[in-house]
Design a protein around this motif. Sequence first.
Motif, short mmCIF file in Angstrom:
data_model
loop_
_atom_site.label_atom_id
_atom_site.label_comp_id
_atom_site.label_asym_id
_atom_site.label_seq_id
_atom_site.Cartn_x
_atom_site.Cartn_y
_atom_site.Cartn_z
N CYS A 1 73.02 20.49 12.75
CA CYS A 1 72.62 19.17 13.26
C CYS A 1 73.01 19.02 14.71
O CYS A 1 73.92 19.69 15.20
CB CYS A 1 73.33 18.07 12.46
N ARG A 2 72.33 18.10 15.38
CA ARG A 2 72.74 17.73 16.73
C ARG A 2 73.41 16.36 16.67
O ARG A 2 73.00 15.48 15.90
CB ARG A 2 71.57 17.75 17.69
N PHE B 1 77.31 10.36 14.08
CA PHE B 1 75.91 10.32 13.69
C PHE B 1 75.23 11.59 14.18
O PHE B 1 75.36 11.97 15.34
CB PHE B 1 75.23 9.09 14.28
N VAL B 2 74.52 12.24 13.27
CA VAL B 2 73.85 13.49 13.57
C VAL B 2 72.43 13.47 13.01
O VAL B 2 72.11 12.68 12.13
CB VAL B 2 74.63 14.71 13.01
N VAL B 3 71.60 14.36 13.56
CA VAL B 3 70.23 14.55 13.08
C VAL B 3 70.05 16.04 12.80
O VAL B 3 70.40 16.86 13.64
CB VAL B 3 69.20 14.08 14.14
N PRO B 4 69.50 16.40 11.63
CA PRO B 4 69.27 17.82 11.35
C PRO B 4 68.30 18.44 12.34
O PRO B 4 67.31 17.81 12.73
CB PRO B 4 68.66 17.82 9.94
N GLU B 5 68.57 19.67 12.73
CA GLU B 5 67.68 20.37 13.65
C GLU B 5 66.28 20.53 13.07
O GLU B 5 65.31 20.62 13.81
CB GLU B 5 68.27 21.74 14.03
N VAL B 6 66.15 20.55 11.75
CA VAL B 6 64.85 20.74 11.11
C VAL B 6 64.10 19.44 10.85
O VAL B 6 62.97 19.46 10.36
CB VAL B 6 64.98 21.54 9.79
N ASN C 1 78.17 7.41 23.08
CA ASN C 1 76.96 8.21 23.23
C ASN C 1 77.17 9.63 22.70
O ASN C 1 78.27 10.02 22.32
CB ASN C 1 76.48 8.21 24.68
N ALA C 2 76.09 10.39 22.70
CA ALA C 2 76.11 11.74 22.14
C ALA C 2 77.13 12.65 22.82
O ALA C 2 77.88 13.36 22.14
CB ALA C 2 74.72 12.36 22.22
N GLU C 3 77.17 12.62 24.14
CA GLU C 3 78.07 13.51 24.87
C GLU C 3 79.53 13.21 24.56
O GLU C 3 80.33 14.11 24.30
CB GLU C 3 77.82 13.41 26.37
N GLU C 4 79.89 11.92 24.55
CA GLU C 4 81.28 11.55 24.26
C GLU C 4 81.63 11.89 22.81
O GLU C 4 82.72 12.39 22.53
CB GLU C 4 81.52 10.06 24.51
#
Length: 157
Positions: free
Chosen positions: A75-76, A99-104, A147-150
């Motif tokens: 996930c990202r 919070f993540v989202v699967p790469e697929v 945010n995502a980076e943090e």
Amino acid sequence: MESITVIIETPKGSGHKYDYEPELKCFKLKKVLPVGMVFPFDFGFIPDTKGGDGDPLDVIVISEIATFPGCCMDCRVIGAIKVNQTERDGSTMRNDRYFVVPEVSQLFKEVNSLVQLPDGIITQLESFFKNYNEQAGKKFEILERVNAEEAYQMING
């Protein structure tokens, strides 16, 4: 940012909470949620990490994919909420949610940050975890969204 591997403990739509038990090398039924209450998305953890509660870091997988306890996926990271959780005994600890989202994922393939999600998803998830913890006699205080980076830095820090 590189993908991270997550392991699902409790699939979305489940009215039961499962926890991975490393000593037993299996998933154990932890609790039954009140009637009508279900996990809105897959809930799991990031292996080889440790949160303020002593358990691996908690993740919510934003996805259209139906999974199962023990499912691993890359996930990202798209963000997090920093949280103070107060236990029934009055002790307070950090217990952030990532919070993540699967790469697929096809439905969320363009989502790289919390602000790209449809309106209300994060607010509804925050409400779910407040209510979920309240049912267990705990307090769930959201400190801030990051945010995502943090979030990625928090995981790898």
